[in-house]
Design a protein around this motif. Sequence first.
Motif, short mmCIF file in Angstrom:
data_model
loop_
_atom_site.label_atom_id
_atom_site.label_comp_id
_atom_site.label_asym_id
_atom_site.label_seq_id
_atom_site.Cartn_x
_atom_site.Cartn_y
_atom_site.Cartn_z
N SER A 11 -1.82 -5.88 -6.05
CA SER A 11 -3.03 -6.80 -5.69
C SER A 11 -4.15 -6.16 -6.73
O SER A 11 -3.82 -5.14 -7.12
CB SER A 11 -3.22 -6.64 -4.18
N VAL A 12 -5.23 -6.66 -6.49
CA VAL A 12 -6.67 -6.00 -7.10
C VAL A 12 -6.78 -4.56 -6.53
O VAL A 12 -7.34 -3.77 -7.23
CB VAL A 12 -7.68 -6.90 -6.83
N HIS A 15 -5.44 -2.33 -9.38
CA HIS A 15 -6.45 -2.23 -10.19
C HIS A 15 -7.60 -1.11 -10.28
O HIS A 15 -7.79 -0.45 -11.04
CB HIS A 15 -7.00 -3.60 -10.20
N ASN A 35 -15.84 1.83 -7.05
CA ASN A 35 -14.59 1.60 -6.92
C ASN A 35 -13.95 2.22 -5.76
O ASN A 35 -13.18 1.58 -5.14
CB ASN A 35 -13.76 2.10 -7.98
N ARG A 38 -15.34 -0.44 -3.02
CA ARG A 38 -14.32 -1.52 -3.20
C ARG A 38 -12.81 -1.52 -2.39
O ARG A 38 -12.54 -2.17 -1.78
CB ARG A 38 -14.19 -2.15 -4.62
#
Length: 217
Positions: A11-12, A15, A35, A38
């Motif tokens: 999933s993101v 990332h 980040n 997030r």
Amino acid sequence: MEIHYLSENNSVLNHFLGQIRDIKVQNDSMRFRRNIERIGEIMAYEMSKSLHYKAVEILTPLGIKKTTEIADQLVLCSILRAGLTLHQGFLNYFDNAENGFISAYRHHPNHDDFFDILVEYQAIADINNKNVLLLDPMLATGQSIVAVFNKLIERGTPKEIHIAVIIAAPEGIAHLKENLPDTCHLWIASLDEKLNDKSYIIPGLGDAGDLAYGNKL
């Protein structure tokens, strides 16, 4: 203890995990903080699936819609200072949550590799019969989280305890299993290999607090 591994499926999340580890990206402290925030948002979304909900009716301009909303009372508690950016990510999603902050750090009394954990500053909301979300980016030895947990339960009896970490070492997970109640939930974004002889996570990412806010004395 129930353990939830969140990066097992692509999933993101993976990332952003890759970016916070990358030494070429880490030099941008604003990007590192964002980040982490997030990642906190993604973890909050995944954790939200385990919460309790209640039925509600929402009045729209054109009628009434039956839906659900979170029924649990939440208290977000982050371990200073590294936990602040992760805290903001959770708060972006659980915006009605109460909040708490506790400082915990490694104290090296002999100026060598031996350390103990000192828990000092505390600003905590009422936690009685509420879901406490304890937030710390790194789970290395697990001593900080156990020390903070012990301070928290001196203040009351939570309904549930959820611990959210971004990167964890197996040694830290084992320590939590030995020292925390079986009813706790542990949410892990990424599981790493081991600790080195200085109790740092390998491969890890370095010091999350320093990367977010600058080197400390």
